[in-house]
Design a protein around this motif. Structure first.
Motif, mmCIF file in Angstrom:
data_model
loop_
_atom_site.group_PDB
_atom_site.id
_atom_site.type_symbol
_atom_site.label_atom_id
_atom_site.label_comp_id
_atom_site.label_asym_id
_atom_site.label_seq_id
_atom_site.Cartn_x
_atom_site.Cartn_y
_atom_site.Cartn_z
ATOM 1 N N ASP A 1 35.332 35.810 44.129
ATOM 2 C CA ASP A 1 34.579 35.018 43.162
ATOM 3 C C ASP A 1 35.076 35.307 41.745
ATOM 4 O O ASP A 1 34.931 36.421 41.230
ATOM 5 N N PHE A 2 35.648 34.281 41.084
ATOM 6 C CA PHE A 2 36.166 34.441 39.731
ATOM 7 C C PHE A 2 35.119 34.122 38.661
ATOM 8 O O PHE A 2 35.380 34.290 37.476
ATOM 9 N N GLY A 3 33.958 33.637 39.083
ATOM 10 C CA GLY A 3 32.876 33.416 38.133
ATOM 11 C C GLY A 3 32.922 32.077 37.426
ATOM 12 O O GLY A 3 31.885 31.460 37.192
ATOM 13 N N SER A 4 34.099 31.615 37.046
ATOM 14 C CA SER A 4 34.225 30.336 36.350
ATOM 15 C C SER A 4 35.663 29.866 36.435
ATOM 16 O O SER A 4 36.576 30.651 36.712
ATOM 17 N N ALA A 5 35.857 28.570 36.214
ATOM 18 C CA ALA A 5 37.210 28.017 36.161
ATOM 19 C C ALA A 5 37.748 28.203 34.755
ATOM 20 O O ALA A 5 37.156 27.693 33.788
ATOM 21 N N PRO A 6 38.846 28.946 34.581
ATOM 22 C CA PRO A 6 39.327 29.229 33.220
ATOM 23 C C PRO A 6 39.989 28.026 32.572
ATOM 24 O O PRO A 6 40.460 27.108 33.241
ATOM 25 N N ALA A 7 40.018 28.038 31.248
ATOM 26 C CA ALA A 7 40.803 27.053 30.500
ATOM 27 C C ALA A 7 42.278 27.445 30.600
ATOM 28 O O ALA A 7 42.625 28.548 31.022
ATOM 29 N N VAL A 8 43.157 26.537 30.206
ATOM 30 C CA VAL A 8 44.585 26.817 30.245
ATOM 31 C C VAL A 8 44.893 28.065 29.424
ATOM 32 O O VAL A 8 44.425 28.221 28.300
ATOM 33 N N ASN A 9 45.673 28.957 30.030
ATOM 34 C CA ASN A 9 46.090 30.244 29.453
ATOM 35 C C ASN A 9 45.027 31.332 29.537
ATOM 36 O O ASN A 9 45.329 32.498 29.325
ATOM 37 N N GLU A 10 43.789 30.958 29.846
ATOM 38 C CA GLU A 10 42.740 31.962 29.962
ATOM 39 C C GLU A 10 42.881 32.721 31.281
ATOM 40 O O GLU A 10 43.316 32.164 32.287
ATOM 41 N N GLN A 11 42.499 34.012 31.276
ATOM 42 C CA GLN A 11 42.578 34.843 32.464
ATOM 43 C C GLN A 11 41.193 35.247 32.936
ATOM 44 O O GLN A 11 40.305 35.529 32.129
ATOM 45 N N VAL A 12 41.009 35.254 34.268
ATOM 46 C CA VAL A 12 39.769 35.717 34.871
ATOM 47 C C VAL A 12 40.133 36.662 36.010
ATOM 48 O O VAL A 12 41.242 36.608 36.552
ATOM 49 N N THR A 13 39.212 37.546 36.385
ATOM 50 C CA THR A 13 39.482 38.516 37.432
ATOM 51 C C THR A 13 38.451 38.421 38.542
ATOM 52 O O THR A 13 37.329 37.937 38.343
ATOM 53 N N ALA A 14 38.849 38.889 39.711
ATOM 54 C CA ALA A 14 37.963 38.947 40.860
ATOM 55 C C ALA A 14 38.425 40.080 41.760
ATOM 56 O O ALA A 14 39.550 40.582 41.635
ATOM 57 N N GLU A 15 37.556 40.504 42.650
ATOM 58 C CA GLU A 15 37.908 41.508 43.644
ATOM 59 C C GLU A 15 38.308 40.792 44.927
ATOM 60 O O GLU A 15 37.553 39.968 45.445
ATOM 61 N N ALA A 16 39.510 41.066 45.416
ATOM 62 C CA ALA A 16 40.012 40.415 46.622
ATOM 63 C C ALA A 16 40.015 41.405 47.779
ATOM 64 O O ALA A 16 40.450 42.551 47.634
ATOM 65 N N THR A 17 39.522 40.964 48.920
ATOM 66 C CA THR A 17 39.504 41.782 50.136
ATOM 67 C C THR A 17 40.146 40.995 51.263
ATOM 68 O O THR A 17 39.856 39.810 51.451
ATOM 69 N N GLY A 18 41.030 41.656 52.012
ATOM 70 C CA GLY A 18 41.692 40.962 53.110
ATOM 71 C C GLY A 18 42.461 41.915 53.985
ATOM 72 O O GLY A 18 42.465 43.141 53.784
ATOM 73 N N ASP A 19 43.124 41.357 54.980
ATOM 74 C CA ASP A 19 43.926 42.130 55.930
ATOM 75 C C ASP A 19 45.388 42.097 55.516
ATOM 76 O O ASP A 19 45.976 41.017 55.384
ATOM 77 N N LEU A 20 45.962 43.277 55.312
ATOM 78 C CA LEU A 20 47.377 43.411 54.971
ATOM 79 C C LEU A 20 48.122 43.900 56.204
ATOM 80 O O LEU A 20 47.774 44.945 56.772
ATOM 81 N N THR A 21 49.129 43.143 56.610
ATOM 82 C CA THR A 21 49.918 43.495 57.793
ATOM 83 C C THR A 21 51.357 43.783 57.380
ATOM 84 O O THR A 21 52.029 42.923 56.798
ATOM 85 N N ILE A 22 51.805 45.001 57.654
ATOM 86 C CA ILE A 22 53.167 45.436 57.375
ATOM 87 C C ILE A 22 53.635 46.294 58.537
ATOM 88 O O ILE A 22 52.868 47.120 59.062
ATOM 89 N N HIS A 23 54.887 46.083 58.960
ATOM 90 C CA HIS A 23 55.476 46.948 59.981
ATOM 91 C C HIS A 23 54.661 46.926 61.275
ATOM 92 O O HIS A 23 54.572 47.918 62.004
ATOM 93 N N GLY A 24 54.003 45.797 61.541
ATOM 94 C CA GLY A 24 53.230 45.647 62.763
ATOM 95 C C GLY A 24 51.852 46.270 62.725
ATOM 96 O O GLY A 24 51.124 46.228 63.719
ATOM 97 N N GLU A 25 51.454 46.845 61.589
ATOM 98 C CA GLU A 25 50.143 47.477 61.450
ATOM 99 C C GLU A 25 49.306 46.694 60.440
ATOM 100 O O GLU A 25 49.811 46.237 59.418
ATOM 101 N N THR A 26 48.003 46.569 60.728
ATOM 102 C CA THR A 26 47.098 45.815 59.858
ATOM 103 C C THR A 26 45.988 46.714 59.346
ATOM 104 O O THR A 26 45.366 47.449 60.120
#
Length: 241
Positions: A160-185
């Motif tokens: 959730d970024f909270g809002s849609a930014p204007a051009v050039n504006e930056q927003v942050t969010a916390e991302a959670t997901g599955d990372l798979t490398i070398h056959g391990e997740t």
């Protein structure tokens, strides 16, 4: 006579040992501190678009104003980059190794102000650093890219970024997901920053990585000792799908 020859021989032997010792310690120091280029700065939204990004028409400049909503389907566009950053000890000298590739693909679905699904894939066999020897080790015994050619990240929770930014504006969010490398997740959580562009947006982040969590042996070789941890960094350009 024979005694003088033995004494000269010993002197030459000692001189040879000293010379080798000096070259072994001073050589890497001189190379690292005076010859080798500085490692690339960490990828960030302040990094200028690459040549391929600019030529494709994507830009972080103001240009034509984007609409307020970013809802819908997006795909990873040209100029995107991903790679690794890890600290090494090269013959007693601290260095930072960086490898990158633009062979990145993926998609993202946005609903409201949240990224609700998405998958990013990085072609590991195309990752390059400033050392052909390091790249050979990376593709071979470290990552075994013939068997595990890609790294993938799949979003498992809305970011959730909270809002849609204007051009050039930056927003942050916390991302959670599955990372798979070398056959391990593994599940990972990290800060994701997004910046609106005239015709899309860019995202940037860094994911901490512990090699053992992905079944990767400590990548030490030829006088090089590598830390047990590193990071995956990325700068992705998204265009409308």
């Amino acid at each position: 006579m024979a005694g003088r020859i033995r004494r000269h021989w010993k002197r030459w032997l000692i001189a040879g040992v000293v010379t080798v010792a000096v070259l072994t310690t001073a050589g890497p120091y001189l190379y690292i501190n005076y010859i080798q280029d500085e490692p690339p700065a960490a990828l960030s939204l302040d990094s200028p678009p690459s040549a391929s990004d600019t030529s494709s028409g994507n830009s972080s400049g103001s240009g034509e104003q984007a609409s307020g909503s970013v809802e819908g389907a997006w795909r990873v566009g040209s100029g995107s980059q991903a790679g690794y950053r890890v600290d090494e000890v090269l013959f007693g000298q601290n260095v930072t190794a960086v490898g990158r590739t633009e062979e990145v693909t993926g998609d993202l679905e946005i609903e409201g102000d949240s990224a609700v699904s998405g998958t990013i894939t990085v072609d590991l066999a195309s990752v390059e650093s400033d050392s052909a020897e390091r790249d050979g080790q990376f593709r071979g015994r470290i990552m075994n890219t013939e068997q595990f050619p890609a790294a993938t990240f799949e979003l498992t929770e809305p970011a959730d970024f909270g809002s849609a930014p204007a051009v050039n504006e930056q927003v942050t969010a916390e991302a959670t997901g599955d990372l798979t490398i070398h056959g391990e997740t593994n599940s990972v959580t990290f800060e994701l920053t997004a910046q609106r562009t005239a015709d899309g947006f860019r995202t940037n982040g860094s994911i901490p990585l512990t090699f053992a969590d992905y079944g990767i042996d400590a990548p030490n070789f030829g006088g090089i000792t590598v830390e047990d941890e590193g990071s995956i960094e990325f700068l992705l350009t998204f265009t409308s799908a």
